[in-house]
Design a protein around this motif. Sequence first.
Motif, PDB file in Angstrom:
ATOM      1  N   LEU A   1      47.971  44.504  43.644  1.00  0.00           N
ATOM      2  CA  LEU A   1      47.468  43.331  44.059  1.00  0.00           C
ATOM      3  C   LEU A   1      46.619  42.782  42.955  1.00  0.00           C
ATOM      4  O   LEU A   1      45.811  43.449  42.184  1.00  0.00           O
ATOM      5  CB  LEU A   1      46.477  43.490  44.987  1.00  0.00           C
ATOM      6  N   ASP A   2      46.391  41.335  42.881  1.00  0.00           N
ATOM      7  CA  ASP A   2      45.351  40.580  41.943  1.00  0.00           C
ATOM      8  C   ASP A   2      44.065  41.061  42.561  1.00  0.00           C
ATOM      9  O   ASP A   2      44.002  40.997  43.631  1.00  0.00           O
ATOM     10  CB  ASP A   2      45.761  38.951  41.684  1.00  0.00           C
TER      11      ASP A   2
ATOM     12  N   GLN B   1      41.496  39.115  43.380  1.00  0.00           N
ATOM     13  CA  GLN B   1      40.881  38.492  44.253  1.00  0.00           C
ATOM     14  C   GLN B   1      41.504  38.645  45.658  1.00  0.00           C
ATOM     15  O   GLN B   1      40.995  38.844  46.703  1.00  0.00           O
ATOM     16  CB  GLN B   1      41.336  36.913  43.983  1.00  0.00           C
ATOM     17  N   SER B   2      42.762  38.804  45.436  1.00  0.00           N
ATOM     18  CA  SER B   2      43.523  39.471  46.779  1.00  0.00           C
ATOM     19  C   SER B   2      42.752  40.695  47.397  1.00  0.00           C
ATOM     20  O   SER B   2      42.782  41.073  48.601  1.00  0.00           O
ATOM     21  CB  SER B   2      45.025  39.527  46.721  1.00  0.00           C
ATOM     22  N   GLY B   3      42.683  41.716  46.368  1.00  0.00           N
ATOM     23  CA  GLY B   3      42.072  42.772  46.807  1.00  0.00           C
ATOM     24  C   GLY B   3      40.771  42.795  47.282  1.00  0.00           C
ATOM     25  O   GLY B   3      40.374  43.282  48.227  1.00  0.00           O
TER      26      GLY B   3
ATOM     27  N   ARG C   1      39.596  40.090  48.999  1.00  0.00           N
ATOM     28  CA  ARG C   1      39.629  39.319  50.278  1.00  0.00           C
ATOM     29  C   ARG C   1      39.765  40.593  51.284  1.00  0.00           C
ATOM     30  O   ARG C   1      39.407  40.362  52.393  1.00  0.00           O
ATOM     31  CB  ARG C   1      40.549  38.412  50.063  1.00  0.00           C
ATOM     32  N   ARG C   2      40.784  41.570  50.858  1.00  0.00           N
ATOM     33  CA  ARG C   2      41.179  42.364  51.911  1.00  0.00           C
ATOM     34  C   ARG C   2      39.844  43.438  52.256  1.00  0.00           C
ATOM     35  O   ARG C   2      39.711  43.707  53.367  1.00  0.00           O
ATOM     36  CB  ARG C   2      42.284  43.506  51.270  1.00  0.00           C
TER      37      ARG C   2
END
Length: 305
Positions: free
Chosen positions: A10-11, A13-15, A17-18
């Motif tokens: 995952l990039d 930022q996505s990580g 957010r999770r």
Amino acid sequence: MPHDHGHNHLDPQSGDRRVAVAIWANALLTIAQIAGGIVSGSLALIADALHNFSDMAALVIAFAARKISRREADEEMTFGYGRIEIVAALINYTTLIIVGVYLCYEGVLRLLEPPEVAGWTVVYIGGVALVVDALTALLTYSMQKDSMNIRAMFLHNLSDALSSVAVIVGGMLIILYDWWLVDPVITILIAGYILYLAGTEIGGPIRTLMLGSPPDIENAAVVALVRDVEGVIGIHHVHLWQMQEHAVSLDCHIVVHPDRWHDVEPVKSQIKARLSAELGIEHSTLEFETTGKAQAGTQLYGHKI
């Protein structure tokens, strides 16, 4: 064996957010579990809430470590900040052990004098906890494959999901059979499982922080590879360690015959190429010596103090 980290990443930022979503979910769940445990009188539910609180703390620590680890190297931290994730993993496993020991203590006290417990409240709150814990574990499952930091956090949530199942089962036994003893028994079982998980995983970050050699690369294989290169007579002062979780480093002294000194650069290039291709070691510092000027009294690994 070379390192293989070909997972779909995952990039960042996505990580992030999770992990942020998981933090808020666990914060709300912890409040609900503590309230439910007080109302119902269930130590198992409060035990699960304490474990879940440790999950939330683990998520916060992991989130902060992820942010810090992406900083570039500077004059204060010349190797960069990547090791902060190893420190975070060690902290999280340590908190698991502390929580596990405390729950064992409280569970034993309750065994001596089992309290009455409101079974339905335990089942309802345990069901909500199971959903949140399973969601959090699902959010971080793909991320934990390549990160010791996220793996520590993931195991927090996975163990909490299993604890929630145990709490629900305990609540049903109380409803059906008025078996009050099941609450402290389940508390102790939860604590034992927490201690088992932490005990089996904490060795990884400790080994890395102690500059231990990588567990998936045999030292003997590294030494044999270097000795196998034409022109190499000997090797000593070998230091094989992990700069970061997936970055292995090799420092060593290599001895060549004086007549081959002009071949040092080709020998160095061949060693580095083979280390990378055959063992996945991308970072190596090789110091060359001739047989007549090699340091006396050397040893294969490390150096004399």
